[in-house]
Design an enzyme around this catalytic site. Structure first.
Site, short mmCIF file in Angstrom:
data_model
loop_
_atom_site.label_atom_id
_atom_site.label_comp_id
_atom_site.label_asym_id
_atom_site.label_seq_id
_atom_site.Cartn_x
_atom_site.Cartn_y
_atom_site.Cartn_z
N GLN A 139 7.98 4.38 47.41
CA GLN A 139 6.62 4.88 47.12
C GLN A 139 6.47 5.36 45.68
O GLN A 139 5.46 5.05 45.03
CB GLN A 139 6.25 6.00 48.09
CG GLN A 139 4.79 6.42 47.93
CD GLN A 139 4.41 7.55 48.85
OE1 GLN A 139 4.92 8.67 48.72
NE2 GLN A 139 3.51 7.29 49.79
N PHE A 161 8.43 0.78 2.96
CA PHE A 161 8.08 0.36 4.32
C PHE A 161 7.19 -0.89 4.30
O PHE A 161 6.26 -1.01 5.11
CB PHE A 161 7.38 1.48 5.10
CG PHE A 161 8.10 2.80 5.08
CD1 PHE A 161 9.46 2.87 5.28
CD2 PHE A 161 7.40 3.98 4.89
CE1 PHE A 161 10.13 4.09 5.28
CE2 PHE A 161 8.06 5.20 4.87
CZ PHE A 161 9.43 5.26 5.07
N ILE A 162 7.48 -1.83 3.41
CA ILE A 162 6.63 -3.00 3.27
C ILE A 162 7.13 -4.13 4.18
O ILE A 162 8.20 -4.70 3.94
CB ILE A 162 6.58 -3.47 1.80
CG1 ILE A 162 6.16 -2.31 0.88
CG2 ILE A 162 5.64 -4.66 1.66
CD1 ILE A 162 4.84 -1.66 1.26
N GLU A 170 -6.86 -4.91 10.37
CA GLU A 170 -5.42 -4.67 10.50
C GLU A 170 -5.15 -3.80 11.72
O GLU A 170 -4.20 -4.05 12.49
CB GLU A 170 -4.87 -4.01 9.25
CG GLU A 170 -3.39 -3.69 9.34
CD GLU A 170 -2.81 -3.08 8.07
OE1 GLU A 170 -1.63 -2.69 8.09
OE2 GLU A 170 -3.54 -2.99 7.05
N SER A 172 -0.14 7.58 4.78
CA SER A 172 -1.48 7.26 5.24
C SER A 172 -2.56 7.67 4.24
O SER A 172 -3.70 7.25 4.37
CB SER A 172 -1.74 7.96 6.59
OG SER A 172 -0.86 7.47 7.59
N PRO A 225 -9.91 -1.99 9.29
CA PRO A 225 -10.24 -2.14 10.72
C PRO A 225 -9.65 -3.40 11.33
O PRO A 225 -9.18 -3.36 12.48
CB PRO A 225 -11.78 -2.16 10.72
CG PRO A 225 -12.16 -1.32 9.54
CD PRO A 225 -11.12 -1.65 8.49
N GLU A 265 -2.07 10.26 14.40
CA GLU A 265 -2.73 11.52 14.02
C GLU A 265 -3.86 11.27 13.03
O GLU A 265 -4.93 11.89 13.12
CB GLU A 265 -1.69 12.48 13.42
CG GLU A 265 -0.66 13.00 14.41
CD GLU A 265 0.41 11.97 14.79
OE1 GLU A 265 1.11 12.17 15.80
OE2 GLU A 265 0.55 10.96 14.06
N MET A 306 0.82 -1.21 0.00
CA MET A 306 0.00 0.00 0.00
C MET A 306 0.86 1.26 0.00
O MET A 306 0.74 2.11 -0.88
CB MET A 306 -0.91 0.03 1.23
CG MET A 306 -1.98 -1.05 1.30
SD MET A 306 -3.01 -0.75 2.78
CE MET A 306 -4.02 -2.22 2.78
N THR A 307 1.72 1.38 1.00
CA THR A 307 2.44 2.63 1.27
C THR A 307 3.45 2.96 0.18
O THR A 307 4.18 2.09 -0.29
CB THR A 307 3.16 2.54 2.63
OG1 THR A 307 2.21 2.21 3.63
CG2 THR A 307 3.82 3.86 2.98
#
Length: 381
Positions: free
Chosen positions: A281, A158-159, A244, A134, A242, A369, A127-128
């Site tokens: 503590q 980035f696969i 993934e 994104s 969703p 984001e 995809m990327t």
């Protein structure tokens, strides 16, 4: 708190996965990181156990579990060992497999699924792109018709599994000038002329997960390798993202909880000024805070898993699970490093590797984001 999504059958499956991991994986984890690769024998061993075919029909070598909770259990247990194992194997059995089962023709299923289930064929999804992270609708890789075939040009980056994959589901633009409505999916096989794989990308974490760039230079893809409908690739991806993102959330919180458990044990053993550091503590309150964050996050992710197993998970709820679990994971692991002191900064320590491995989870499967943008749109903004 009792985790309610899982039945006795799921827990029995979890036990079998844990036994497999203790036998086949834990003794070799250090070597995987050093070699920067997950060996083929592990893929085949996982396939032989039926773990890679949870969504594949029995006639094609799978188990057709028909229940996403088995996927979630497997992802959890892999993430407890190493985040890279969860990411690499789940891309194969949890992300790519639904495309190959739900969108393919009978001939494609006969050709691809048995080897996918056995681990003889490793898969990835393209995809990327360098210019479209994104924003999937902005991808530039193109596919032009040539008779009954298609000619693919472009690149992906980035696969995950990209360096070792034998079959890649590639998203390409088939209608120029259109955004979301002009994308189609293709199955591109290793060795196809013009399809080349770049070097493994040098990441700051998850060295075992081979991540690479993919290049397509006049790659002729048979028309029989089109996956799904022409120009409907974007819709196909949106329908499956969703799952993934939920898989990412499952891995995130399982990874964080495992390292937190190890850190609590360390805080009970490590002594300073004559007392276990966990008894101070500040540290006691911090660990109480981290355990609470982990439990509350786990409860939400579990509800998402249950909803998805019923076909009720929305894209917005998956986005919430993905970004929140990634954020909580990184916060927990940062504190775990601090609690280990100087040892936490040593590269050979599990807590240090986990900290590095987790950072990318706020970026991949849609950055945090972007997840907030999707949630904000749902609010009407």
């Amino acid at each position: 708190m009792l985790r309610r999504p899982y039945t006795d059958d799921h827990e029995a499956f979890r036990d079998s996965v844990r036994q497999f991991l203790r036998r086949e994986v834990w003794p070799h984890v250090e070597r995987y990181a050093q070699d920067k690769a997950i060996p083929r024998d592990l893929w085949r061993a996982a396939g032989a156990q039926g773990y890679l075919g949870l969504e594949i029909p029995e006639e094609h070598g799978g188990s057709a579990a028909g229940d996403y909770r088995y996927n979630a259990v497997l992802i959890e247990e892999l993430a407890r060992v190493a985040m890279a194992l969860a990411s690499s194997l789940s891309i194969h059995f949890d992300v790519v497999t639904p495309y190959l089962v739900e969108l393919t023709s009978p001939g494609q299923r006969d050709r691809w699924l048995p080897a996918v289930a056995s681990g003889e064929v490793v898969t990835a999804i393209g995809m990327t792109e360098p210019s479209a992270g994104s924003d999937l609708a902005a991808l530039r890789t193109s596919a032009e018709p040539r008779g009954e075939d298609w000619v693919l040009n472009g690149s992906k980056t980035f696969i995950t599994n990209g360096y070792s994959a034998d079959l890649v589901v590639v998203a390409a633009r088939t209608t120029p000038g259109s955004r979301a409505k002009g994308i189609t999916l293709f199955g591109v096989e290793r060795g196809t002329p013009g399809f080349t794989v770049g070097n493994k990308l040098d990441k700051i974490g998850q060295p075992e997960a081979d991540t690479a760039e993919l290049f397509f230079d006049d790659v002729v893809v048979p028309g029989a390798n089109m996956i799904g409908e022409l120009d409907r690739g974007f819709a196909h991806m949106m329908q499956r993202l969703p799952q993934e993102r939920l898989g990412a959330a499952v891995a995130n919180i399982a990874h964080a909880r495992q390292i937190l458990e190890e850190t609590i044990a360390y805080a009970g053993q490590r002594r300073a000024f004559g007392s276990p550091i966990g008894s101070f503590q500040h540290n006691k309150f911090l660990l109480a805070d981290l355990v609470t964050r982990a439990d509350v996050t786990q409860a939400y992710v579990d509800q998402c898993v249950l909803a998805h197993s019923r076909g009720e998970l929305s894209a917005v709820d998956a986005a919430k699970a993905k970004w929140w679990s990634a954020q909580v994971q990184n916060e927990i692991l940062d504190h775990c490093v601090q609690l280990h002191g100087g040892y936490g900064y040593m590269a050979e320590q599990r807590v240090a590797r986990a900290w590095r491995d987790a950072r990318v989870t706020r970026i991949w499967a849609g950055s945090n984001e972007i997840m907030k943008e999707l949630i904000g749109r749902d609010l009407g903004f």
